[in-house]
Design a protein around this motif. Sequence first.
Motif, PDB file in Angstrom:
ATOM      1  N   GLU A  58       0.836  -1.208   0.000  1.00 38.10           N
ATOM      2  CA  GLU A  58       0.000   0.000   0.000  1.00 38.10           C
ATOM      3  C   GLU A  58       0.870   1.258   0.000  1.00 38.10           C
ATOM      4  O   GLU A  58       0.578   2.222  -0.707  1.00 38.10           O
ATOM      5  CB  GLU A  58      -0.952  -0.017   1.194  1.00 38.10           C
ATOM      6  N   ASP A  59       1.951   1.256   0.799  1.00 38.61           N
ATOM      7  CA  ASP A  59       2.884   2.401   0.816  1.00 38.61           C
ATOM      8  C   ASP A  59       3.522   2.593  -0.557  1.00 38.61           C
ATOM      9  O   ASP A  59       3.621   3.714  -1.060  1.00 38.61           O
ATOM     10  CB  ASP A  59       3.983   2.200   1.863  1.00 38.61           C
ATOM     11  N   GLU A  99       0.945   3.983  -3.061  1.00 35.77           N
ATOM     12  CA  GLU A  99       0.702   5.414  -2.858  1.00 35.77           C
ATOM     13  C   GLU A  99       1.840   6.252  -3.436  1.00 35.77           C
ATOM     14  O   GLU A  99       1.616   7.237  -4.137  1.00 35.77           O
ATOM     15  CB  GLU A  99       0.534   5.695  -1.363  1.00 35.77           C
ATOM     16  N   TRP A 100       3.096   5.841  -3.143  1.00 38.01           N
ATOM     17  CA  TRP A 100       4.243   6.575  -3.670  1.00 38.01           C
ATOM     18  C   TRP A 100       4.267   6.535  -5.199  1.00 38.01           C
ATOM     19  O   TRP A 100       4.474   7.551  -5.849  1.00 38.01           O
ATOM     20  CB  TRP A 100       5.561   6.004  -3.127  1.00 38.01           C
ATOM     21  N   ASP A 123       1.650   8.770  -6.866  1.00 41.78           N
ATOM     22  CA  ASP A 123       2.021  10.179  -6.710  1.00 41.78           C
ATOM     23  C   ASP A 123       3.173  10.536  -7.650  1.00 41.78           C
ATOM     24  O   ASP A 123       3.133  11.561  -8.331  1.00 41.78           O
ATOM     25  CB  ASP A 123       2.418  10.446  -5.254  1.00 41.78           C
TER      26      ASP A 123
END
Length: 149
Positions: free
Chosen positions: A110-111, A114-115, A118
């Motif tokens: 998930e991290d 997200e990165w 973005d």
Amino acid sequence: MSTLREVGDRESWRCWLCDEPVDPDMSVNDPRGPSIDSVVTAKKAKAKGGVERLAHRACNTKKGAVKPVVPWPDRLFVVDPAPIIGVVEQLGRKGGRVAVARCPGKSDAEDASEWLLDRLSRLAPELDVETQIDAAGGAFLLVLRLRHP
């Protein structure tokens, strides 16, 4: 050919390679100063054109005339991360989906998701992508795909 100010304004004064801010008032001879990187993809080369992107002088010099590498941050726990530029080019040409990394835990995936979303919003804003996280053999597979094929 665009001016440095035009390219910088279009790129919001961020280096397309390292994603850090570029100071428009810094000397173009300073390693952290602004420069224009002319990116020529295979498709653009046939049309005798390219894309002008903003880069720090040092990032542009380090890259040279080779295919750029956009690094995954060390803070992310990813295994076998795919080269981001190659994935962007592949999705742009063929569409579909590409597995971009394996992560040991779902929160790691998930991290990373997200990165990645973005980062791609600035690196390739024309590419409408989404991520998918799939459980796979005790780990989690991070997949990137076009939102609207």
